[in-house]
Motif scaffolding. Structure first.
Motif, PDB file in Angstrom:
ATOM      1  N   LEU A   5     -55.308  12.325 -11.386  1.00 22.65           N
ATOM      2  CA  LEU A   5     -54.425  12.026 -10.255  1.00 22.65           C
ATOM      3  C   LEU A   5     -53.251  11.173 -10.703  1.00 22.65           C
ATOM      4  N   LEU A   6     -53.526  10.149 -11.521  1.00 22.09           N
ATOM      5  CA  LEU A   6     -52.456   9.281 -12.019  1.00 22.09           C
ATOM      6  C   LEU A   6     -51.428  10.083 -12.811  1.00 22.09           C
ATOM      7  N   ILE A   7     -51.893  10.948 -13.681  1.00 20.85           N
ATOM      8  CA  ILE A   7     -50.985  11.714 -14.529  1.00 20.85           C
ATOM      9  C   ILE A   7     -50.188  12.728 -13.711  1.00 20.85           C
ATOM     10  N   ALA A   8     -50.844  13.409 -12.771  1.00 17.40           N
ATOM     11  CA  ALA A   8     -50.130  14.370 -11.920  1.00 17.40           C
ATOM     12  C   ALA A   8     -49.051  13.676 -11.098  1.00 17.40           C
ATOM     13  N   LEU A   9     -49.372  12.523 -10.521  1.00 19.02           N
ATOM     14  CA  LEU A   9     -48.386  11.799  -9.712  1.00 19.02           C
ATOM     15  C   LEU A   9     -47.237  11.284 -10.580  1.00 19.02           C
ATOM     16  N   LEU A  10     -47.550  10.769 -11.754  1.00 20.79           N
ATOM     17  CA  LEU A  10     -46.483  10.299 -12.649  1.00 20.79           C
ATOM     18  C   LEU A  10     -45.555  11.431 -13.049  1.00 20.79           C
ATOM     19  N   SER A  11     -46.107  12.617 -13.254  1.00 16.86           N
ATOM     20  CA  SER A  11     -45.266  13.749 -13.663  1.00 16.86           C
ATOM     21  C   SER A  11     -44.301  14.170 -12.570  1.00 16.86           C
TER      22      SER A  11
ATOM     23  N   LEU B  69     -53.910  13.732 -20.962  1.00 18.22           N
ATOM     24  CA  LEU B  69     -52.478  13.996 -21.148  1.00 18.22           C
ATOM     25  C   LEU B  69     -52.255  15.227 -22.017  1.00 18.22           C
ATOM     26  N   SER B  70     -53.028  15.356 -23.058  1.00 21.17           N
ATOM     27  CA  SER B  70     -52.875  16.490 -23.958  1.00 21.17           C
ATOM     28  C   SER B  70     -53.123  17.802 -23.233  1.00 21.17           C
ATOM     29  N   GLY B  71     -54.190  17.872 -22.454  1.00 18.62           N
ATOM     30  CA  GLY B  71     -54.467  19.078 -21.678  1.00 18.62           C
ATOM     31  C   GLY B  71     -53.355  19.390 -20.696  1.00 18.62           C
TER      32      GLY B  71
ATOM     33  N   LEU C  24     -38.714   4.426 -10.337  1.00 18.27           N
ATOM     34  CA  LEU C  24     -39.837   4.366 -11.278  1.00 18.27           C
ATOM     35  C   LEU C  24     -39.608   5.333 -12.432  1.00 18.27           C
ATOM     36  N   ARG C  25     -39.110   6.517 -12.131  1.00 20.62           N
ATOM     37  CA  ARG C  25     -38.808   7.465 -13.206  1.00 20.62           C
ATOM     38  C   ARG C  25     -37.733   6.898 -14.127  1.00 20.62           C
ATOM     39  N   SER C  26     -36.721   6.264 -13.548  1.00 19.35           N
ATOM     40  CA  SER C  26     -35.662   5.666 -14.366  1.00 19.35           C
ATOM     41  C   SER C  26     -36.216   4.565 -15.253  1.00 19.35           C
ATOM     42  N   ALA C  27     -37.103   3.747 -14.692  1.00 16.78           N
ATOM     43  CA  ALA C  27     -37.694   2.654 -15.465  1.00 16.78           C
ATOM     44  C   ALA C  27     -38.536   3.196 -16.615  1.00 16.78           C
ATOM     45  N   LEU C  28     -39.308   4.234 -16.345  1.00 13.87           N
ATOM     46  CA  LEU C  28     -40.176   4.798 -17.382  1.00 13.87           C
ATOM     47  C   LEU C  28     -39.393   5.605 -18.416  1.00 13.87           C
ATOM     48  N   SER C  29     -38.141   5.945 -18.092  1.00 14.82           N
ATOM     49  CA  SER C  29     -37.297   6.682 -19.036  1.00 14.82           C
ATOM     50  C   SER C  29     -36.507   5.752 -19.954  1.00 14.82           C
ATOM     51  N   ALA C  30     -36.787   4.458 -19.890  1.00 18.41           N
ATOM     52  CA  ALA C  30     -36.097   3.507 -20.764  1.00 18.41           C
ATOM     53  C   ALA C  30     -36.268   3.913 -22.221  1.00 18.41           C
ATOM     54  N   ARG C  31     -35.210   3.692 -23.007  1.00 17.37           N
ATOM     55  CA  ARG C  31     -35.196   4.171 -24.389  1.00 17.37           C
ATOM     56  C   ARG C  31     -36.379   3.649 -25.184  1.00 17.37           C
ATOM     57  N   TRP C  32     -36.742   2.365 -25.024  1.00 13.13           N
ATOM     58  CA  TRP C  32     -37.813   1.793 -25.838  1.00 13.13           C
ATOM     59  C   TRP C  32     -39.172   2.381 -25.469  1.00 13.13           C
TER      60      TRP C  32
ATOM     61  N   SER D 125     -43.166  23.005  -8.666  1.00 15.47           N
ATOM     62  CA  SER D 125     -42.567  21.741  -9.062  1.00 15.47           C
ATOM     63  C   SER D 125     -42.383  21.742 -10.566  1.00 15.47           C
ATOM     64  N   ARG D 126     -41.450  20.922 -11.046  1.00 13.93           N
ATOM     65  CA  ARG D 126     -41.220  20.807 -12.482  1.00 13.93           C
ATOM     66  C   ARG D 126     -41.678  19.436 -12.945  1.00 13.93           C
ATOM     67  N   PRO D 127     -42.890  19.324 -13.467  1.00 11.41           N
ATOM     68  CA  PRO D 127     -43.363  18.024 -13.949  1.00 11.41           C
ATOM     69  C   PRO D 127     -42.401  17.432 -14.964  1.00 11.41           C
ATOM     70  N   ASP D 128     -42.248  16.122 -14.921  1.00 10.92           N
ATOM     71  CA  ASP D 128     -41.314  15.404 -15.788  1.00 10.92           C
ATOM     72  C   ASP D 128     -42.086  14.772 -16.940  1.00 10.92           C
ATOM     73  N   LEU D 129     -41.837  15.241 -18.155  1.00  5.58           N
ATOM     74  CA  LEU D 129     -42.579  14.726 -19.293  1.00  5.58           C
ATOM     75  C   LEU D 129     -42.101  13.358 -19.749  1.00  5.58           C
ATOM     76  N   ALA D 130     -40.917  12.918 -19.304  1.00  6.34           N
ATOM     77  CA  ALA D 130     -40.438  11.586 -19.709  1.00  6.34           C
ATOM     78  C   ALA D 130     -41.368  10.499 -19.183  1.00  6.34           C
ATOM     79  N   THR D 131     -41.829  10.633 -17.947  1.00  9.03           N
ATOM     80  CA  THR D 131     -42.741   9.634 -17.378  1.00  9.03           C
ATOM     81  C   THR D 131     -44.072   9.647 -18.124  1.00  9.03           C
ATOM     82  N   LEU D 132     -44.512  10.819 -18.553  1.00  6.06           N
ATOM     83  CA  LEU D 132     -45.775  10.916 -19.285  1.00  6.06           C
ATOM     84  C   LEU D 132     -45.628  10.419 -20.715  1.00  6.06           C
ATOM     85  N   THR D 133     -44.428  10.545 -21.275  1.00  8.90           N
ATOM     86  CA  THR D 133     -44.178   9.977 -22.604  1.00  8.90           C
ATOM     87  C   THR D 133     -44.354   8.470 -22.575  1.00  8.90           C
TER      88      THR D 133
END
Length: 437
Positions: free
Chosen positions: A323-329, A100-102, A335-343, A45-53
């Motif tokens: 678990l939260l971070i892995a699922l968010l990634s 998150l850093s790890g 939800l991904r679209s919402a978390l990718s909001a510019r602000w 899988s390719r984790p998405d860093l935008a959600t983690l940002t």
């Protein structure tokens, strides 16, 4: 946060994928050859860093509101009344940053650092992290140093720093701050940094220095089954989650070098959470379930903290962070679209600057209120609190836009990457061969 707290980042390319940031010294997610696993590896899988940002921004705000409790009797009072149990556990935002850093460092650098130890590659990694962390931190240390010069003419160092132990203001103390080694020489975090939350920068820097060696082990475990990797990411947190005041393994006070246990457990936990996310396809995981799973996990954390009501027992919530971070990634869809909001993305990218500057304005608020002629009334307190919040926002923007990012790019340009050097050498040989022909 540190993390700290700040994962690799660079300006987007001319045609970035929607909502996907580009990493520092890494190509866009899902497209760069350097980020792809070896061909022999299973599909990953390719984790998405935008959600983690976006999560970084939330974690930074959590820590900021924890420290802003000096203003809880101003117009912020309704916020503190409504979210008091959650805000009271705001120091857990630091643990979110560490995990998150790890996760992000493992995601970005594992395939480069893991196969074998190479001094040049390890040096490139360490220099990249130094270029990200040091310029903004050094500037804040300088400003706080001037603040100490002003304040300690009338107050003791301990009182002026608002810490229970006085920071070391000697030339050696300054050197330790600027080398980001100030926490390594003492068992507790209080008084280690010239400004309270600065201890996390030193802890993160130690984790980064150790990562090239840690990557050698993690790379050999990169095919670990996702459930096994997730189990390890939770189990490794047990020492820091259950050992301490008011916890299952109760102690009367914090133990020496508890900070070292905290950064080690959280950083390694994040690394194994990344391995779990990378290998999610091995268990035919449906990405459509990641978003609801992340929301359910986040809601469970909030409910648990509201029930726990105080920082001691609330520390057990850290067990849910991997678990939260892995699922968010792995989250896709709305939800991904919402978390990718510019602000949210801007808030996440500038979260390191926010983490560095906010405490200075809290100092200002505290001392101005204390020394207000004839006592500050409600109107003065509210206006001063509003001015400090605006100051935090403006200082964060200025530090990120004009110091953190430009300085990172300039420092990175001073040392060409090993890969770029090899490419340049190859191009030079090719050109000379063509000329001879």
């Amino acid at each position: 946060m540190f993390s700290v707290i700040a994962p690799p980042h660079r300006a987007p390319t001319a045609n970035p994928s929607t909502g996907k940031p580009v990493t520092d010294s890494a190509p866009p997610l899902g497209s760069g050859a350097e980020n792809r696993p070896p061909k022999s590896d299973a599909k990953q899988s390719r984790p998405d860093l935008a959600t983690l940002t976006a999560l970084r921004f939330v974690a930074a705000l959590w820590v900021v509101f924890f420290h802003l409790q000096a203003m809880q009797h101003t117009f912020l009072a309704p916020v503190y009344e409504l979210f008091r149990p959650f805000i009271a556990n705001g120091d857990l935002g630091v643990d979110v940053f560490f995990v998150l850093s790890g996760f992000i460092i493992t995601y970005t650098y594992l395939d480069r650092l893991g196969p074998r130890f190479r001094w040049r590659t390890a040096g490139d990694f360490v220099w990249a992290r130094f270029a990200r962390m040091w310029p903004a931190f050094a500037l804040v240390v300088g400003v706080v140093g001037l603040w100490f010069v002003y304040g300690t003419a009338q107050e003791s160092v301990r009182e002026w720093s608002l810490q229970t132990q006085a920071p070391d203001l000697s030339p050696w103390g300054l050197a330790k701050q600027l080398l980001m080694m100030h926490l390594w020489f003492q068992p507790g975090t209080d008084g280690a940094s010239w400004f309270g939350p600065g201890w996390t920068v030193s802890a993160e820097w130690l984790a980064y220095l150790a990562f090239p060696l840690l990557a050698l082990l993690l790379f050999r475990l990169r095919r670990l089954h996702p459930l096994a990797a997730l189990a390890v990411s939770v189990l490794v947190l047990l020492p820091t989650a259950i050992w301490g005041p008011d916890l299952p393994i109760a102690t009367d006070e914090h133990q020496p070098y508890e900070w070292l246990l905290r950064i080690a457990c959280c950083f390694i936990s994040g690394a194994f959470a990344c391995i779990a996310a990378r290998n999610a396809d091995r268990m035919k995981f449906n990405p459509a379930l990641a978003g609801p799973g992340a929301l359910l996990t986040g809601t469970a954390v909030v409910i648990f903290l509201a029930t726990a009501g105080k920082p001691g027992p609330g520390r057990l919530a850290v067990l849910a962070f991997p678990l939260l971070i892995a699922l968010l990634s792995l989250t896709r869809g709305w939800l991904r679209s919402a978390l990718s909001a510019r602000w949210l993305q801007y808030g996440g990218h500038s979260s390191y600057s926010l983490y560095l500057v906010h405490m200075f304005f809290i100092y200002l608020f505290y001392w101005l209120i204390r020394d207000w002629p004839h006592g500050a009334g409600p109107l003065a307190e509210n206006l001063l609190a509003a001015a400090c919040l605006l100051g935090i926002a403006l200082a964060t923007h200025l530090l990120f836009k004009y110091v953190e990012e430009p300085a990172r790019l300039r420092l990175r340009a001073l040392v060409p990457k090993a890969g770029a050097a090899r490419v340049g050498t190859a191009v030079g040989h090719s050109s000379r061969g063509s000329a001879r022909q």
